[in-house]
Scaffold this active site. Sequence first.
Site, PDB file in Angstrom:
ATOM      1  N   LYS A 183       0.891  -1.294  -0.029  1.00  0.00           N
ATOM      2  CA  LYS A 183      -0.043   0.112  -0.021  1.00  0.00           C
ATOM      3  C   LYS A 183       0.788   1.149  -0.014  1.00  0.00           C
ATOM      4  CE  LYS A 183      -4.120  -1.865   1.524  1.00  0.00           C
ATOM      5  NZ  LYS A 183      -5.367  -1.788   2.384  1.00  0.00           N
ATOM      6  N   LYS A 199      -5.606 -10.588  -5.966  1.00  0.00           N
ATOM      7  CA  LYS A 199      -6.868 -10.875  -5.209  1.00  0.00           C
ATOM      8  C   LYS A 199      -7.901  -9.961  -5.542  1.00  0.00           C
ATOM      9  CE  LYS A 199      -5.905  -8.361  -0.978  1.00  0.00           C
ATOM     10  NZ  LYS A 199      -5.633  -8.321   0.542  1.00  0.00           N
ATOM     11  N   LYS A 227     -11.909  -4.258  -3.363  1.00  0.00           N
ATOM     12  CA  LYS A 227     -13.207  -3.520  -3.639  1.00  0.00           C
ATOM     13  C   LYS A 227     -13.357  -3.076  -5.073  1.00  0.00           C
ATOM     14  CE  LYS A 227     -11.012  -0.459  -1.234  1.00  0.00           C
ATOM     15  NZ  LYS A 227     -10.687   0.977  -0.713  1.00  0.00           N
TER      16      LYS A 227
HETATM   17  P1  AMP Z   1     -11.006  -6.298   4.429  1.00  0.00           P
HETATM   18  O1  AMP Z   1     -12.071  -6.087   3.398  1.00  0.00           O
HETATM   19  O2  AMP Z   1      -9.647  -5.958   3.933  1.00  0.00           O
HETATM   20  O3  AMP Z   1     -11.357  -5.673   5.788  1.00  0.00           O
HETATM   21  O4  AMP Z   1     -11.040  -8.042   4.625  1.00  0.00           O
HETATM   22  C1  AMP Z   1     -12.036  -8.552   5.441  1.00  0.00           C
HETATM   23  C2  AMP Z   1     -11.855  -9.854   5.337  1.00  0.00           C
HETATM   24  O5  AMP Z   1     -11.831 -10.506   4.071  1.00  0.00           O
HETATM   25  C3  AMP Z   1     -10.232 -10.429   6.047  1.00  0.00           C
HETATM   26  O6  AMP Z   1     -10.508 -11.650   6.571  1.00  0.00           O
HETATM   27  C4  AMP Z   1      -9.408 -10.668   4.573  1.00  0.00           C
HETATM   28  O7  AMP Z   1      -8.429 -11.887   4.773  1.00  0.00           O
HETATM   29  C5  AMP Z   1     -10.523 -11.381   3.684  1.00  0.00           C
HETATM   30  N1  AMP Z   1     -10.410 -10.822   2.427  1.00  0.00           N
HETATM   31  C6  AMP Z   1     -10.403  -9.955   1.620  1.00  0.00           C
HETATM   32  N2  AMP Z   1     -10.152 -10.168   0.380  1.00  0.00           N
HETATM   33  C7  AMP Z   1     -10.073 -11.577   0.041  1.00  0.00           C
HETATM   34  C8  AMP Z   1     -10.028 -12.148  -0.996  1.00  0.00           C
HETATM   35  N3  AMP Z   1      -9.855 -11.632  -2.336  1.00  0.00           N
HETATM   36  N4  AMP Z   1     -10.143 -13.656  -0.824  1.00  0.00           N
HETATM   37  C9  AMP Z   1     -10.263 -14.338   0.283  1.00  0.00           C
HETATM   38  N5  AMP Z   1     -10.444 -13.431   1.393  1.00  0.00           N
HETATM   39  C10 AMP Z   1     -10.343 -12.207   1.407  1.00  0.00           C
END
Ligand code: AMP
Length: 326
Positions: free
Chosen positions: A111, A192, A195
Amino acid sequence: MTRVFSGIKPSGSVHLGNYLGALRNWAAMQDGADTVYCVVDLHALTVPQDPAELRASTLSLAQMLIAIGIDPERSTLFIQSHVSEHTECAWLMECTASFGELRRMTQFKDKSEKAKFVSGGLFTYPALQASDIILYDTDQVPVGEDQRQHIELTRDLAERFNNRYGQTFVVPEAVVPAAGARVMDLQNPENKMSKSEDSPQGSVSLLDDPAAIEKKFKRAVTDSDNEVHYDPATKPGVSNLLSILGAATGQSPTEAATGIERYGDLKVATAQAVIELLRPVQARYHELAADPAETSRLLAVGADKARTIARATLDRAHQNLGLLAP
Ligand code: AMP
Ligand code: TRP
């Protein structure tokens, strides 16, 4: 009883990666564990936020968590900024972490390389995350693969603090699902899924309607050798579709490939499975969205429950550190 804690940031809409990688596990773990789940709004502040949007997405995320099956009666569900112990404990963790350790975090490296403005908060983010976890005497943290390193750091910090000041914090472990731990972007299957603002066609929001879901899967990037089999290294796009189809239907990616010969059929089958998976979630979400006052009431109850646990842990830390009692 096993204590489970996890958190999710209220930035952008919740996507299929969040759901398959983490949130589905959050709901499942309510059977047989004491579960604490948090919308980590303070973690969203590492980059500037639009105040109205932040407020709206925090409430909407809480409603989405209830819609996917987090039951506020069985789990403690709350908003991070409602429990000030999180930021208090973050200072203790910042003083426990080394500069080098924080600098080595891959999420920070990624980031900070991309950002024009790198806030101090982006750097100390993992110390706040460690606080979130250890305040609740957490045994297990259900997260996607990308969070493993942050949980490892949390373990190191808890152990270091305990070694210096005596047994204070429980040392947690990450729980990463076998299927869906890393859902990739439909347009750029090397990255991955993240958003939808960053990759509108590559990310499936949990609130996308069936037509939008179908369209995104139809346009998903594959390859030109026209063979449906699972091999993430050489066939990232096809393998991602098989992972999603498998995760949505309770099969391994290889099992999911059985009987599918054409890419077009794989895309349609995956889209249908995702539409069916999300249908009840979306229906429940829309019901909850119609009554924001009820969600706020549930979140206030959650914050009270959370604060009681967090305060006791922080008092213990203060005592062991030698901070003079008030
Ligand atoms: P965040 O949206 O970054 O707060 O992520 C929330 C949860 O979703 C965390 O446990 C991440 O590890 C999981 N996560 C985010 N992106 C992915 C993805 N592309 N595949 C699997 N898990 C994800
Ligand atoms: N850093 C996590 C993410 O980006 C979100 C998070 C903050 C978290 N605090 C947490 C996850 C505590 C698990 C436990 O996904």
